[in-house]
Motif scaffolding. Structure first.
Motif, short mmCIF file in Angstrom:
data_model
loop_
_atom_site.label_atom_id
_atom_site.label_comp_id
_atom_site.label_asym_id
_atom_site.label_seq_id
_atom_site.Cartn_x
_atom_site.Cartn_y
_atom_site.Cartn_z
N TYR A 4 21.14 6.12 21.70
CA TYR A 4 21.14 6.93 22.91
C TYR A 4 22.41 7.79 23.01
O TYR A 4 22.35 8.94 23.43
N ASP A 5 23.54 7.23 22.64
CA ASP A 5 24.78 8.01 22.64
C ASP A 5 24.65 9.19 21.68
O ASP A 5 25.05 10.31 21.99
N ARG A 6 24.10 8.93 20.50
CA ARG A 6 23.93 10.00 19.52
C ARG A 6 22.96 11.06 20.02
O ARG A 6 23.19 12.26 19.86
N LEU A 7 21.88 10.63 20.66
CA LEU A 7 20.93 11.60 21.23
C LEU A 7 21.59 12.43 22.33
O LEU A 7 21.39 13.65 22.40
N LEU A 8 22.38 11.79 23.16
CA LEU A 8 23.10 12.52 24.21
C LEU A 8 24.06 13.55 23.61
O LEU A 8 24.14 14.68 24.09
N LEU A 9 24.77 13.14 22.57
CA LEU A 9 25.69 14.09 21.91
C LEU A 9 24.92 15.29 21.37
O LEU A 9 25.35 16.44 21.52
N ALA A 10 23.79 15.03 20.74
CA ALA A 10 22.99 16.13 20.19
C ALA A 10 22.54 17.07 21.29
O ALA A 10 22.62 18.30 21.14
N GLU A 11 22.09 16.52 22.41
CA GLU A 11 21.64 17.36 23.52
C GLU A 11 22.81 18.14 24.14
O GLU A 11 22.67 19.31 24.48
N LEU A 12 23.97 17.50 24.28
CA LEU A 12 25.13 18.19 24.84
C LEU A 12 25.65 19.28 23.91
O LEU A 12 26.16 20.30 24.38
N LEU A 13 25.52 19.06 22.61
CA LEU A 13 25.92 20.11 21.67
C LEU A 13 25.02 21.33 21.82
O LEU A 13 25.46 22.46 21.68
N GLU A 14 23.77 21.08 22.11
CA GLU A 14 22.84 22.20 22.28
C GLU A 14 23.02 22.88 23.63
O GLU A 14 22.91 24.09 23.74
N ASN A 15 23.31 22.09 24.67
CA ASN A 15 23.49 22.65 26.00
C ASN A 15 24.50 21.81 26.76
O ASN A 15 24.14 20.82 27.42
N GLY A 16 25.77 22.19 26.68
CA GLY A 16 26.84 21.45 27.33
C GLY A 16 26.79 21.52 28.85
O GLY A 16 27.50 20.78 29.53
N ARG A 17 25.94 22.39 29.40
CA ARG A 17 25.83 22.52 30.85
C ARG A 17 24.62 21.78 31.41
O ARG A 17 24.32 21.87 32.59
N ALA A 18 23.93 21.03 30.57
CA ALA A 18 22.75 20.31 31.04
C ALA A 18 23.15 19.28 32.09
O ALA A 18 24.18 18.62 31.98
N SER A 19 22.31 19.15 33.11
CA SER A 19 22.58 18.15 34.16
C SER A 19 22.22 16.76 33.63
O SER A 19 21.51 16.62 32.64
N PHE A 20 22.71 15.76 34.34
CA PHE A 20 22.37 14.39 33.94
C PHE A 20 20.86 14.18 34.03
O PHE A 20 20.28 13.48 33.21
N ALA A 21 20.22 14.79 35.01
CA ALA A 21 18.76 14.66 35.14
C ALA A 21 18.05 15.29 33.94
O ALA A 21 17.10 14.70 33.40
N GLN A 22 18.51 16.47 33.52
CA GLN A 22 17.91 17.11 32.34
C GLN A 22 18.12 16.25 31.09
O GLN A 22 17.21 16.07 30.29
#
Length: 153
Positions: A4-22
């Motif tokens: 899950y941490d790795r998935l979160l990192l991947a998503e944040l790399l793609e969009n660092g402005r994503a909300s926690f809900a997104q």
């Protein structure tokens, strides 16, 4: 770090402005769980910050280049301090091999590039290459984390 941490990192790399809900929807966790995990990743130093990606040409810096420098005095702290003062440098790395330092710079004109090259050359032998285009920029090797590459790759 788990999946899950790795998935979160991947998503944040793609969009660092994503909300926690997104983020929660993308990784199948609750928003509070995502917030807690992101906070832990920040506190542990895995996430070191968030930044905007800027098109340098659109802010008046259309010429980007890579400069290799072989210092006249190898390992000179004074040379590194001088390089740190050059505002046109966007990156500066002390490296192994023939050049001692590899830098990236952005300038507004060819005369400004010439002045930059002259300034750097005072510290040793330099070689400059103008960047025509970039195939890969600011990529984190996600495959090594057991994750698929970004969706646009």
């Amino acid at each position: 770090m788990d999946r899950y941490d790795r998935l979160l990192l991947a998503e944040l790399l793609e969009n660092g402005r994503a909300s926690f809900a997104q983020l929660a929807r993308k990784v199948n966790l609750s928003a509070p769980a995502v917030a807690e995990r992101v906070a832990k990743l920040e506190a542990s130093g895995v996430i070191t910050g968030y930044r905007a990606q800027i098109d340098l040409s659109k802010i008046g810096l259309p010429i980007q280049c890579v400069i290799e420098l072989r210092l006249a005095q190898h390992g000179s702290q004074q040379a590194y301090e001088e390089l740190a003062k050059i505002p046109q440098l966007t990156q500066c790395h002390r490296v192994t091999g023939d050049p001692c330092v590899i830098m990236q710079a952005a300038v507004g004109s060819m005369p400004e590039l010439e002045t930059l090259i002259d300034r750097v050359a005072q510290l040793g032998f330099s070689k400059t290459a103008i960047i025509l285009s970039s195939v890969v920029t600011d990529r984190v090797p996600l495959a090594q984390l057991g994750l698929p590459p970004p969706r646009d790759a």
